[in-house]
Design an enzyme around this catalytic site. Structure first.
Site, short mmCIF file in Angstrom:
data_model
loop_
_atom_site.label_atom_id
_atom_site.label_comp_id
_atom_site.label_asym_id
_atom_site.label_seq_id
_atom_site.Cartn_x
_atom_site.Cartn_y
_atom_site.Cartn_z
N ARG A 232 -10.86 -0.83 15.48
CA ARG A 232 -10.90 0.04 14.31
C ARG A 232 -11.88 -0.61 13.35
O ARG A 232 -13.08 -0.54 13.56
CB ARG A 232 -9.48 0.15 13.74
CG ARG A 232 -9.22 1.38 12.94
CD ARG A 232 -7.75 1.49 12.52
NE ARG A 232 -7.29 0.33 11.78
CZ ARG A 232 -6.08 0.21 11.23
NH1 ARG A 232 -5.20 1.18 11.36
NH2 ARG A 232 -5.73 -0.86 10.57
N TYR B 299 16.78 29.08 8.64
CA TYR B 299 15.63 29.81 9.21
C TYR B 299 15.64 29.79 10.73
O TYR B 299 15.96 28.79 11.35
CB TYR B 299 14.33 29.15 8.74
CG TYR B 299 14.02 29.35 7.28
CD1 TYR B 299 13.64 30.60 6.79
CD2 TYR B 299 14.08 28.28 6.40
CE1 TYR B 299 13.34 30.79 5.45
CE2 TYR B 299 13.77 28.44 5.05
CZ TYR B 299 13.41 29.70 4.58
OH TYR B 299 13.11 29.87 3.27
N MET C 43 12.94 23.60 3.07
CA MET C 43 12.16 22.82 2.11
C MET C 43 13.09 22.07 1.15
O MET C 43 12.83 20.92 0.81
CB MET C 43 11.21 23.72 1.34
CG MET C 43 10.21 22.94 0.51
SD MET C 43 9.09 23.95 -0.46
CE MET C 43 8.14 24.78 0.79
N LYS D 79 0.85 -1.20 0.00
CA LYS D 79 0.00 0.00 0.00
C LYS D 79 0.88 1.25 0.00
O LYS D 79 2.08 1.17 0.32
CB LYS D 79 -0.92 -0.02 1.23
CG LYS D 79 -0.18 -0.05 2.55
CD LYS D 79 -1.11 -0.37 3.72
CE LYS D 79 -0.32 -0.46 5.01
NZ LYS D 79 -1.14 -0.99 6.13
C1 LIG Z 1 -0.44 -2.09 6.66
C2 LIG Z 1 -1.06 -3.35 7.13
C3 LIG Z 1 -0.29 -4.50 7.34
C4 LIG Z 1 1.22 -4.52 7.22
O1 LIG Z 1 1.82 -4.13 8.43
P1 LIG Z 1 3.42 -4.15 8.59
O2 LIG Z 1 3.62 -3.77 10.00
O3 LIG Z 1 3.96 -3.14 7.63
O4 LIG Z 1 3.86 -5.53 8.27
C5 LIG Z 1 -0.96 -5.68 7.67
N1 LIG Z 1 -2.30 -5.70 7.81
C6 LIG Z 1 -3.06 -4.61 7.64
C7 LIG Z 1 -4.54 -4.70 7.81
C8 LIG Z 1 -2.47 -3.40 7.32
O5 LIG Z 1 -3.24 -2.31 7.17
#
Ligand SMILES: *Cc1c(COP(=O)(O)O)cnc(C)c1O
Length: 339
Positions: A121, A234, A281, A34
């Site tokens: 969740r 800055y 930046m 993702k």
């Molecule tokens: C992102 C995610 C993972 C992966 O988690 P990691 O700690 O990166 O291995 C697994 N399950 C769900 C539902 C996630 O959202």
């Protein structure tokens, strides 16, 4: 030369997947890619992970799944976040699998039903007899990296709730659980961070036999001598007490080198050096002990500079730092090595 160069090591991805497969003793590894593979490049990470034995890809959104489908025609792709109504038909057409958190199961698409065992969740609180479309039962751990007692409790709740349905694929483990909780293996583990060779525990990835995939380098574009009382950047957050050489590196928070990384350490010509003053930046300053030639290499992340250490300085986790790195061609040169 480029302002900054990001190198993605596919050999390291394969090593990490094999490491996870060994830890899981028979359960599958599903590679979580993702958010563009946590900023590492979803397509590259997915291809290498599949090549090393991962058997599915996981993403957060239907558009992420559709984008991956163009490159991976036949592999399993599981969308872990909620699908909008209009996205369900797209998912069906593209043979994506969906995660559903209610008893309302869409038809004609493979579904993983999510059970809430304590993350609080997504997920149903009570598991009813799953509909025909349901191929998997899943849950997610809240504390696999921090609280073993709670993680064990969630794993056992999941085992009990899903015990009547062992004909379905059961999966609860993330990277931390895959590495440390053999009881969480079930049929598959959804692993993201460990595939990238980053420690789910915030320590040294080598402790868990992982190899970092991402290396980020730049260079000293300018050395300058600050006289006592002179400052850099800055807000004048760094003021020289004595004569101080500093180097200006053309990478800043727009590239993903965050503003709260002041004080962290990078390598200048192989030597550890502190980041001084406010990160801008498009630039940051490092402390030097002498003038160095323009073009002197700087390792921002890589061997000797753990992303975990930057995360500790910034008070965050590697997930957030990695997803923040901008490897688009307007900011960096991205190189994929497949050794
Ligand atoms: C992102 C995610 C993972 C992966 O988690 P990691 O700690 O990166 O291995 C697994 N399950 C769900 C539902 C996630 O959202």
């Amino acid at each position: 030369m480029h302002r900054s160069e990001i190198t993605i090591d596919l050999g390291a991805v394969r090593h990490n997947v094999r490491r996870l497969l060994a830890a899981l003793r028979g359960a599958q590894v599903w590679a979580v890619v993702k958010a563009d593979g946590y900023g590492h490049g979803a397509g590259d990470i997915a291809g290498a992970a599949l090549g090393a034995g991962a058997t599915a890809l996981c993403v957060a959104t239907v558009p992420e799944g559709l984008a991956l489908r163009r490159e991976f025609r036949t592999e399993r792709i599981i969308v872990m976040g909620p699908a909008l109504n209009r996205e369900i038909a797209q998912a069906r057409d593209a043979h994506l699998e969906l995660v559903v958190s209610s008893e309302e199961i869409p038809s004609g698409v493979r579904v993983h039903l999510k059970v809430d065992t304590g993350m609080g969740r997504w997920g149903v609180s009570e598991l009813m007899t799953p509909a025909l479309e349901v191929v998997g039962l899943m849950s997610h751990l809240a504390t696999a990296d921090t609280d073993a007692g709670y993680a064990d409790w969630q794993i056992e709740r999941f085992r009990t709730a899903t015990a009547p349905y062992t004909h379905l694929e059961r999966h609860i483990a993330n990277s931390a659980a895959a590495l440390r909780y053999p009881a969480a293996a079930f049929d598959a583990a959804r692993c993201g961070i460990a595939v990238l060779g980053l420690s789910p525990f915030g320590g040294d990835p080598a402790d868990d036999g992982l190899r970092p995939v991402l290396r980020w380098t730049s260079y000293v574009a300018l050395s300058r001598l600050l006289r006592p009382g002179q400052s850099t950047g800055y807000g004048r957050r760094f003021v020289a007490e004595g004569d101080t050489w500093i180097g200006i590196v053309p990478v800043g928070y727009a590239d993903g080198f965050r503003r709260d990384l002041t004080g962290t350490t990078v390598l200048v010509d192989g030597e550890p050096k502190r980041v001084l003053g406010t990160v801008s930046m498009d630039a940051l300053a490092v402390e030097l002990d002498r003038a160095v030639p323009e073009g002197t290499p700087v390792v921002l992340v890589g061997t000797g500079v753990l992303l975990e250490e930057h995360a500790r300085v910034a008070g965050t986790i590697t997930y957030e730092l990695a997803t923040g790195i901008d490897s688009s061609p307007t900011r960096a040169r991205r190189v994929v090595v497949d050794a």
